[in-house]
Design an enzyme around this catalytic site. Structure first.
Site, PDB file in Angstrom:
ATOM      1  N   SER A 248      -2.506  10.098  -7.616  1.00 41.47           N
ATOM      2  CA  SER A 248      -1.663   9.416  -8.601  1.00 41.47           C
ATOM      3  C   SER A 248      -2.049   9.961  -9.961  1.00 41.47           C
ATOM      4  CB  SER A 248      -1.947   7.904  -8.567  1.00 41.47           C
ATOM      5  OG  SER A 248      -1.399   7.256  -9.700  1.00 41.47           O
TER       6      SER A 248
ATOM      7  N   TYR B  67      -7.614   0.650  -7.977  1.00 41.81           N
ATOM      8  CA  TYR B  67      -6.655   1.739  -7.742  1.00 41.81           C
ATOM      9  C   TYR B  67      -7.094   2.997  -8.494  1.00 41.81           C
ATOM     10  CZ  TYR B  67      -1.969   3.853  -7.218  1.00 41.81           C
ATOM     11  OH  TYR B  67      -0.914   4.672  -6.910  1.00 41.81           O
TER      12      TYR B  67
HETATM   13  P1  NAD Z   1       5.333   2.174  -0.532  1.00 38.68           P
HETATM   14  O1  NAD Z   1       4.819   0.783  -0.630  1.00 38.68           O
HETATM   15  O2  NAD Z   1       6.802   2.435  -0.698  1.00 38.68           O
HETATM   16  O3  NAD Z   1       4.885   2.845   0.838  1.00 38.68           O
HETATM   17  C1  NAD Z   1       3.575   2.706   1.299  1.00 38.68           C
HETATM   18  C2  NAD Z   1       3.522   3.175   2.723  1.00 38.68           C
HETATM   19  O4  NAD Z   1       2.181   3.014   3.172  1.00 38.68           O
HETATM   20  C3  NAD Z   1       4.399   2.356   3.670  1.00 38.68           C
HETATM   21  O5  NAD Z   1       4.890   3.198   4.684  1.00 38.68           O
HETATM   22  C4  NAD Z   1       3.421   1.338   4.250  1.00 38.68           C
HETATM   23  O6  NAD Z   1       3.813   0.834   5.525  1.00 38.68           O
HETATM   24  C5  NAD Z   1       2.193   2.216   4.356  1.00 38.68           C
HETATM   25  N1  NAD Z   1       0.957   1.463   4.445  1.00 38.68           N
HETATM   26  C6  NAD Z   1       0.486   0.499   3.619  1.00 38.68           C
HETATM   27  N2  NAD Z   1      -0.689   0.037   4.070  1.00 38.68           N
HETATM   28  C7  NAD Z   1      -0.977   0.737   5.188  1.00 38.68           C
HETATM   29  C8  NAD Z   1      -2.047   0.734   6.110  1.00 38.68           C
HETATM   30  N3  NAD Z   1      -3.077  -0.119   5.991  1.00 38.68           N
HETATM   31  N4  NAD Z   1      -2.003   1.588   7.162  1.00 38.68           N
HETATM   32  C9  NAD Z   1      -0.960   2.433   7.327  1.00 38.68           C
HETATM   33  N5  NAD Z   1       0.089   2.482   6.487  1.00 38.68           N
HETATM   34  C10 NAD Z   1       0.067   1.640   5.428  1.00 38.68           C
HETATM   35  O7  NAD Z   1       4.485   2.998  -1.615  1.00 38.68           O
HETATM   36  P2  NAD Z   1       4.759   4.371  -2.382  1.00 38.68           P
HETATM   37  O8  NAD Z   1       5.087   4.032  -3.787  1.00 38.68           O
HETATM   38  O9  NAD Z   1       5.655   5.262  -1.614  1.00 38.68           O
HETATM   39  O10 NAD Z   1       3.277   4.957  -2.414  1.00 38.68           O
HETATM   40  C11 NAD Z   1       2.842   5.983  -1.559  1.00 38.68           C
HETATM   41  C12 NAD Z   1       1.600   6.614  -2.163  1.00 38.68           C
HETATM   42  O11 NAD Z   1       1.928   7.161  -3.437  1.00 38.68           O
HETATM   43  C13 NAD Z   1       0.452   5.643  -2.387  1.00 38.68           C
HETATM   44  O12 NAD Z   1      -0.769   6.251  -2.103  1.00 38.68           O
HETATM   45  C14 NAD Z   1       0.559   5.338  -3.872  1.00 38.68           C
HETATM   46  O13 NAD Z   1      -0.668   4.948  -4.412  1.00 38.68           O
HETATM   47  C15 NAD Z   1       1.015   6.673  -4.387  1.00 38.68           C
HETATM   48  N6  NAD Z   1       1.665   6.634  -5.692  1.00 38.68           N
HETATM   49  C16 NAD Z   1       2.815   5.944  -5.874  1.00 38.68           C
HETATM   50  C17 NAD Z   1       3.398   5.936  -7.132  1.00 38.68           C
HETATM   51  C18 NAD Z   1       4.682   5.244  -7.416  1.00 38.68           C
HETATM   52  O14 NAD Z   1       5.065   5.164  -8.606  1.00 38.68           O
HETATM   53  N7  NAD Z   1       5.379   4.711  -6.438  1.00 38.68           N
HETATM   54  C19 NAD Z   1       2.801   6.636  -8.181  1.00 38.68           C
HETATM   55  C20 NAD Z   1       1.621   7.326  -7.933  1.00 38.68           C
HETATM   56  C21 NAD Z   1       1.068   7.322  -6.680  1.00 38.68           C
END
Ligand code: NAD
Length: 259
Positions: free
Chosen positions: A141, A154
């Site tokens: 991130s 985080y």
């Molecule tokens: P999201 O909530 O849309 O998706 C998260 C996914 O992880 C889902 O498929 C969920 O089922 C799965 N998950 C959650 N806990 C789990 C577990 N214990 N075991 C297995 N699967 C699990 O989130 P997102 O926004 O797509 O985030 C994905 C990644 O990107 C994360 O690591 C997040 O920190 C990172 N990220 C997101 C953003 C953003 O703005 N959305 C920005 C920077 C980084």
């Protein structure tokens, strides 16, 4: 480009992981989906990807459980014959001031956002080394590069992911296995929608106002990055053009970290 390659994408039933899974499958890679969700919806995603002519499976492994992570890697290896690409993407968020941060949330964020990357890499790396080719992509991130208030767990976990990425890249620098991190800024996914909803409730804003405020505070482009754009970056990291990108933390953040 990725025909005859097989990938695991953790947390790929939603958001960024799903965008990456779609992008890899559209290049011909078999995909082990992972994550939680409604069984029928997951099957719909799997069917959509299979229509691209690739093999698709789903593992419900909980990324907080090391033995389930190892079992997922073993299952993908048995089903596809190999794991060539590992995308560590699953992640969760919890916000609170550090002195009020619930202990169980700290432990859970560390387990899912950081330790799961270690466990999956540990399980998948030996076969990549044996074959002389592999791609490990950790979705960190912009919070792996800079901090924000109320996100101590985080931010600590994501900085840890960037450090782990560098260590793995160095250990494999003379092999065909690369390890890099992608550092997104705001991407409009369910994880961020929850933060928009919380902000709207807290500040008595409409959803549109809360979304604009969220972007306005941090992301100079004032636009969300998309799961499709992050998927395209992951595909690039799997290409031969990226052979010498090693241990990098590539931000796709609308200028966030440039400030
Ligand atoms: P999201 O909530 O849309 O998706 C998260 C996914 O992880 C889902 O498929 C969920 O089922 C799965 N998950 C959650 N806990 C789990 C577990 N214990 N075991 C297995 N699967 C699990 O989130 P997102 O926004 O797509 O985030 C994905 C990644 O990107 C994360 O690591 C997040 O920190 C990172 N990220 C997101 C953003 C953003 O703005 N959305 C920005 C920077 C980084």
């Amino acid at each position: 480009m990725l025909k005859n390659k097989s990938a695991i994408v953790t947390g790929s039933t939603s958001g960024i992981g799903l965008g990456i899974a779609r992008a890899l499958a559209s290049q011909g890679a078999n995909v082990m989906l992972n994550g939680f969700g409604d069984a029928a919806e997951i099957e719909t995603i799997a069917a959509e990807l299979r229509a691209l002519g690739v093999q698709v499976r789903h593992s419900a492994a909980d990324m907080a459980q090391p033995e389930q992570i190892a079992a997922m890697v073993a299952e993908a290896t048995a089903a596809f014959g190999a794991v060539d690409i590992l995308v560590n993407n699953a992640g969760i968020q919890h916000t609170a001031p550090v002195h009020e941060f619930p202990l169980e949330q700290w432990d859970r964020i560390m387990a899912i956002n950081l330790s799961s990357n270690f466990h999956a890499i540990r399980a998948a790396l030996p076969q990549m080394q044996q074959r002389g080719w592999g791609r490990i992509i950790n979705v960190a991130s912009v919070h792996g590069l800079v901090a924000s208030v109320n996100k101590s767990a985080y931010v600590a976990a994501k900085h840890g992911v960037v450090g782990l990425t560098k260590a793995v890249a160095l250990e494999n620098a003379r092999t065909g296995v690369t390890c890099n991190a992608i550092c997104p800024g705001w991407v409009l996914t369910p994880l961020v929608q929850k933060q928009i909803d919380d902000l709207a409730a807290r500040a008595a804003l409409s959803a549109d106002e809360a979304r604009a405020k969220l972007l306005g505070e941090k992301q100079p482009s004032q636009e969300f990055a998309t799961p499709e754009q992050i998927g395209a970056l992951a595909v690039f990291l799997c290409s031969a053009a990226a052979d010498q990108i090693r241990g990098a933390a590539l931000n796709m953040d609308g200028g966030w970290a440039a400030q």
